[in-house]
Design an enzyme around this catalytic site. Structure first.
Site, PDB file in Angstrom:
ATOM      1  N   TRP A  49     115.475   5.368 -24.088  1.00  0.00           N
ATOM      2  CA  TRP A  49     116.223   5.712 -23.009  1.00  0.00           C
ATOM      3  C   TRP A  49     115.664   7.544 -23.046  1.00  0.00           C
ATOM      4  CZ3 TRP A  49     118.991  10.688 -23.792  1.00  0.00           C
ATOM      5  CH2 TRP A  49     119.631  10.448 -25.077  1.00  0.00           C
ATOM      6  N   ARG A  60     103.828   3.851 -25.541  1.00  0.00           N
ATOM      7  CA  ARG A  60     103.185   4.435 -26.532  1.00  0.00           C
ATOM      8  C   ARG A  60     103.211   2.564 -27.285  1.00  0.00           C
ATOM      9  NH1 ARG A  60     105.053   9.659 -29.632  1.00  0.00           N
ATOM     10  NH2 ARG A  60     107.313   8.401 -30.254  1.00  0.00           N
ATOM     11  N   SER A 117     118.045   5.219 -33.839  1.00  0.00           N
ATOM     12  CA  SER A 117     118.912   6.326 -34.048  1.00  0.00           C
ATOM     13  C   SER A 117     118.309   5.475 -35.905  1.00  0.00           C
ATOM     14  CB  SER A 117     119.865   5.676 -33.936  1.00  0.00           C
ATOM     15  OG  SER A 117     120.595   4.641 -34.312  1.00  0.00           O
ATOM     16  N   ALA A 177     115.452   0.490 -22.921  1.00  0.00           N
ATOM     17  CA  ALA A 177     117.313   0.819 -23.198  1.00  0.00           C
ATOM     18  C   ALA A 177     118.014   0.434 -21.994  1.00  0.00           C
ATOM     19  CB  ALA A 177     116.910   2.319 -23.083  1.00  0.00           C
ATOM     20  N   ARG A 190     113.113  20.722 -24.760  1.00  0.00           N
ATOM     21  CA  ARG A 190     112.637  19.640 -24.185  1.00  0.00           C
ATOM     22  C   ARG A 190     113.928  18.849 -24.057  1.00  0.00           C
ATOM     23  NH1 ARG A 190     108.824  16.167 -26.600  1.00  0.00           N
ATOM     24  NH2 ARG A 190     107.198  15.227 -25.449  1.00  0.00           N
ATOM     25  N   GLU A 222     110.646   4.348 -35.475  1.00  0.00           N
ATOM     26  CA  GLU A 222     110.429   5.862 -35.210  1.00  0.00           C
ATOM     27  C   GLU A 222     112.495   6.200 -35.195  1.00  0.00           C
ATOM     28  OE1 GLU A 222     111.098   8.669 -34.101  1.00  0.00           O
ATOM     29  OE2 GLU A 222     109.683   8.472 -32.054  1.00  0.00           O
ATOM     30  N   CYS A 246     114.076  13.366 -30.597  1.00  0.00           N
ATOM     31  CA  CYS A 246     114.166  13.244 -32.479  1.00  0.00           C
ATOM     32  C   CYS A 246     112.906  13.741 -32.789  1.00  0.00           C
ATOM     33  CB  CYS A 246     113.123  11.593 -32.587  1.00  0.00           C
ATOM     34  SG  CYS A 246     113.884   9.928 -31.353  1.00  0.00           S
TER      35      CYS A 246
HETATM   36  C1  SIN Z   1     110.748  10.790 -29.298  1.00  0.00           C
HETATM   37  O1  SIN Z   1     112.170  11.524 -28.540  1.00  0.00           O
HETATM   38  O2  SIN Z   1     111.623  10.165 -29.484  1.00  0.00           O
HETATM   39  C2  SIN Z   1     109.603  10.642 -28.920  1.00  0.00           C
HETATM   40  C3  SIN Z   1     109.375  12.517 -28.284  1.00  0.00           C
HETATM   41  C4  SIN Z   1     107.881  12.436 -28.462  1.00  0.00           C
HETATM   42  O3  SIN Z   1     106.939  11.456 -28.505  1.00  0.00           O
HETATM   43  O4  SIN Z   1     106.874  14.160 -27.726  1.00  0.00           O
END
Ligand code: SIN
Length: 494
Positions: A165, A174, A248, A191, A297, A269, A303
């Site tokens: 999300w 992506r 996660s 999500a 951000r 990822e 992540c």
């Molecule tokens: C993510 O938080 O999974 C991706 C962040 C990004 O592509 O910059």
């Protein structure tokens, strides 16, 4: 019927045509049994739209559509796939206002950040439009001399793409763009908390496929409030050949177990715990600027967000004070309002989790330099917070915060900085600020992370390989590597 204020802020044309159903074989429709779930605006807690809630049988219908489309789609020339993606890219850019408003409404991020996400997400589509015609093979003479080796690439086959999300547009493009470029049809499971933007992106792809007379079953979307109900039957079905997941580490592990049954190709990822290392020789102003991006951000819900600020003891307090000053200056609020720089967290439980980590740190002796108090009123807000004097073992440095909290931990020398940076099971991103090239290269070589920013607070780029080591995942997205994830290698001995 009167619309909630968050919906009235979207353009009437967008609201009238927003897809809220399941997309299966080119048609938007209800879920079996007609169930729906609500999508909420995290800044206002208003209900935005009801979205069709896919059941297991819907997921299997979507996979059947992708499976039927597979032979046609893989036979479409790379050039034609490339042109389709280029047209999707142009539409995404042309519809930036609508897409950004929708991202803000369902995920809460400020409009300027939502617009940046549209540009970032569209860039994956442009990049893979460019890469679609570059799936190289190889012909060579075997070392023993008598034989030829012919190595070629094929699409893996129908792919299940499970998206998060926090970047509802960019994380979808992506995955979808390289899959389509490689010749793989997809089933997207967006999500539950932010499925609307992903659905609109899918509609843009669907319309482009239909206009070109291509099978619309190439892209299917199955929002669901019960992820396991729709993913489990798909993972058990031999027609599925690929799984790509962003989310996660805990959920990633479960999916990997499910994927083992059919020995699926997987891209994972997963979670991060990025260290942001500030050496004594760093330009502190630049480090604070970088920290604002790396930490705030999407309100820290990324992540790759800096999770731990490891700062040389000689500058730790100075850095923490400067960061606190910059954080206190940020305007927090509903991302749809002009001038807001930090939006809400995605939900009430996210605020609870962040609050708990901060109070545990304070109980252990950390000092709150700014923030730290949950505001009253509507919306899932938590203020940008800086903690100083945080212990090496505090929960707030061991766990992924996913919120706007910056714990500052002091270190003594370079060896200790690297040891602390690596003291985590995760290894997604890392950041370091130093003016010393030798030190920067040591970080680049010794810090266990898939992506390392040197004197930069942002590493994300459609043309670069995004992904992690250790428990942060498997495979890469973006760049040349992102296409490989959707291709099989076939070797012919001649
Ligand atoms: C993510 O938080 O999974 C991706 C962040 C990004 O592509 O910059």
């Amino acid at each position: 019927m009167s619309r909630p204020a968050s919906v009235s802020r979207l353009s009437p044309a967008l609201v009238a045509h927003l897809p809220t159903g399941l997309l299966i074989d080119g048609h938007w429709g209800p879920a079996s049994g007609g169930a729906t779930f609500e999508v909420e605006n995290p800044a206002t807690e208003e209900s935005l739209f009801d979205v069709a809630d896919a059941r297991p049988e819907d997921a299997l219908r979507a996979l059947a559509a992708a499976h039927r489309a597979a032979p046609v789609w893989r036979a479409v020339s790379p050039r034609e796939r490339s042109e389709l993606l280029r047209a999707v890219y142009s539409t995404l850019v042309a519809r930036t206002d609508d897409l950004a408003a929708l991202i803000t409404a369902e995920s809460g991020k400020p409009l300027a950040e939502a617009r940046a996400e549209v540009a970032y997400g569209a860039d994956f589509v442009r990049w893979y439009a460019e890469q679609a015609v570059r799936t190289d093979g190889l012909v060579r003479t075997a070392p023993a001399g008598a034989n030829r080796q012919l190595v070629s690439r094929r699409p893996v086959g129908p792919a299940l793409l499970i998206t998060p999300w926090n970047f509802p547009l960019a994380m979808a493009t992506r995955k979808v763009a390289p899959a389509l470029a490689a010749g793989c049809p997809v089933v997207v499971k967006p999500a539950r908390l932010a499925p609307l933007t992903t659905a609109l992106v899918a509609e843009i792809v669907r319309a482009e496929l239909v206009d070109r007379g291509l099978p619309a079953g190439v892209v299917n979307v199955i929002p669901s409030s019960h992820a396991a109900d729709v993913t489990e039957p798909l993972l058990a079905d031999p027609r599925l050949r690929k799984l790509s997941f962003t989310g996660s580490t805990a959920v990633g592990r479960t999916l990997l177990q499910g994927a083992a049954a059919q020995v699926l190709r997987t891209s994972m990822e997963l979670g991060g715990n990025a260290p942001f290392v500030v050496f004594a020789d760093a330009d502190l102003d630049a480090a604070v600027e970088g920290a604002l991006v790396a930490k705030l951000r999407n309100t820290g819900q990324s992540c790759v967000a800096a999770n731990r600020f490891l700062v040389h003891e000689s500058v730790a307090r100075d850095f923490a004070d400067r960061l606190a000053h910059a954080f206190a200056d940020r305007r927090v609020g509903d991302g749809a309002q002009e001038g807001v720089q930090v939006g809400p967290l995605i939900g009430a439980s996210a605020v609870d989790d962040v609050e708990e980590l901060v109070s545990a740190a304070v109980d252990d002796g950390a000092q709150v330099l700014t923030g730290g108090d949950r505001p009253d009123g509507r919306g899932h807000f938590y203020p940008p917070t800086v903690l100083s004097g945080v212990g090496h073992d505090a929960r707030v440095v061991r766990e992924e915060i996913f919120g706007p909290v910056a714990p500052v931990v002091a270190f003594g020398d370079d060896d200790e900085a690297i040891e602390l940076a690596n003291a985590t099971e995760h290894g997604l991103a890392a950041y370091a600020y130093t003016r010393d090239l030798g030190r920067a290269m040591r970080v680049a070589q010794e810090v266990e992370a898939g992506m390392i920013g040197i004197n930069r607070g942002l590493v994300s780029d459609a043309s670069a390989p995004f992904g992690g080591v250790k428990h942060s995942g498997l495979g890469r997205e973006g760049g040349e590597a992102g296409l490989e994830e959707y291709l099989e290698t076939v070797y012919v001995a001649l």
